[in-house]
Design an enzyme around this catalytic site. Structure first.
Site, PDB file in Angstrom:
ATOM      1  N   ASP A   4       0.861  -1.177   0.000  1.00 47.81           N
ATOM      2  CA  ASP A   4       0.000   0.000   0.000  1.00 47.81           C
ATOM      3  C   ASP A   4       0.900   1.229   0.000  1.00 47.81           C
ATOM      4  OD1 ASP A   4      -2.105   1.996   0.697  1.00 47.81           O
ATOM      5  OD2 ASP A   4      -3.294   0.221   1.172  1.00 47.81           O
ATOM      6  N   ASP A  48       3.448   1.918  -4.843  1.00 44.19           N
ATOM      7  CA  ASP A  48       2.418   2.497  -5.695  1.00 44.19           C
ATOM      8  C   ASP A  48       2.120   1.494  -6.804  1.00 44.19           C
ATOM      9  OD1 ASP A  48       0.877   3.950  -7.515  1.00 44.19           O
ATOM     10  OD2 ASP A  48       1.976   5.810  -7.175  1.00 44.19           O
ATOM     11  N   ASN A  99      -6.675  -5.588  -4.602  1.00 46.00           N
ATOM     12  CA  ASN A  99      -7.675  -4.842  -3.836  1.00 46.00           C
ATOM     13  C   ASN A  99      -7.468  -3.328  -3.914  1.00 46.00           C
ATOM     14  OD1 ASN A  99      -9.690  -4.405  -1.541  1.00 46.00           O
ATOM     15  ND2 ASN A  99      -7.814  -3.666  -0.586  1.00 46.00           N
ATOM     16  N   TYR A 107     -14.965   5.967 -11.555  1.00 51.93           N
ATOM     17  CA  TYR A 107     -14.958   4.830 -10.641  1.00 51.93           C
ATOM     18  C   TYR A 107     -15.853   3.712 -11.164  1.00 51.93           C
ATOM     19  CZ  TYR A 107     -15.254   2.150  -6.302  1.00 51.93           C
ATOM     20  OH  TYR A 107     -15.205   1.153  -5.371  1.00 51.93           O
ATOM     21  N   LYS A 140     -14.251   0.123 -12.451  1.00 53.31           N
ATOM     22  CA  LYS A 140     -14.610  -1.154 -11.841  1.00 53.31           C
ATOM     23  C   LYS A 140     -15.258  -2.091 -12.864  1.00 53.31           C
ATOM     24  CE  LYS A 140     -13.058  -0.589  -7.668  1.00 53.31           C
ATOM     25  NZ  LYS A 140     -11.829  -1.330  -7.288  1.00 53.31           N
TER      26      LYS A 140
END
Length: 252
Positions: free
Chosen positions: A38, A61, A88, A157, A161
């Protein structure tokens, strides 16, 4: 059902909090050697503390392909491969909903780079080792927004997705001949981090109740509900399941 991942090497992106932290802990508790990555270093260290000795963390990153390749090489050094990859990392990067004509090219691209580009780079990096082993599990975490619309109103977004779900299906067909499964989990609304807490508060009491009322089970889920779906897809129980999207949303 007792799922064990002893001696399996697992990478989880977006591991600093929320779904990622729960997924890291779930695998570590079941014997896996877990690498959590992360950008948020302080929260990432807390994930490591909670997961225990089976967890290694690295600030990274996911948009940096060279860094991704380096982490995959380090994680696979013990066994020669990564057995399970959980893509994730993602989110809205602090953006808020705004009219289509007010969205800049940079805002649009940034969300795609994290949510889709990161999943592609990590999948690309683990593929050679998984092919050599003729085994692998890739699990992408998308969103109900990828199957419908985003509650945030952020166009990039919802589109990113949906693109990640398309990538899941494409990779499932490309990699299936090597015993590699690629699946996707589309979570419903879960109060999992600071961003979703802010979103929840913005609805007010009436909006919160309306959201819950639209759920068949009449309650919000938890980060562990998402982690349990990941464990299933990573397990031998899901050995003949690939290219699928599992909505974990309490029923819509």
């Amino acid at each position: 059902m007792n799922l064990a991942f002893t001696n399996k090497t697992v990478i989880v992106t977006g591991a600093a909090h929320g779904f990622g932290r729960a997924i890291v802990i779930a695998f570590a508790q079941r014997g896996a050697v877990v690498w959590g990555v992360d950008l948020i270093e302080d929260e990432l260290r807390e994930t490591q503390r909670l997961a225990g000795a089976n967890c290694t963390v690295c600030r990274l990153d996911v948009r940096d392909k060279h860094a991704v390749d380096a982490v995959v090489a380090s994680a696979s050094s013990a066994t020669g491969r990564v057995d399970v990859l959980v893509n994730n990392a993602g989110g809205v990067l602090g953006q808020v909903g705004r009219p289509l004509e007010d969205v800049t090219a940079e805002q649009w691209q940034a969300i795609f780079d994290v949510n889709v580009g990161g999943a592609f780079f990590f999948s690309q990096a683990v593929a050679p080792g998984m092919k050599a082993a003729r085994f692998g599990r890739i699990i992408n975490i998308s969103s109900g927004a990828g199957l419908g619309i985003s509650l945030t109103g952020i166009q990039a977004y919802a589109a990113a997705k949906a693109a990640q779900i398309g990538l899941t299906r494409q990779l499932a067909h490309e990699l299936g001949a090597w015993g590699i499964t690629v699946n996707n989990i589309a979570p419903g609304f879960v109060r999992s981090n600071a961003t979703t807490e802010k979103q929840w508060e913005s609805y007010g009491a009436a909006g919160q109740q309306a959201l819950v009322d639209r759920i068949a089970l009449k309650k919000l889920g938890t980060v562990d509900d998402i982690a349990h779906g990941v464990l299933f897809f990573a397990s031998e129980l899901a050995g003949w399941i690939t290219g699928q999207v599992l909505s974990i949303d309490g029923g819509k």
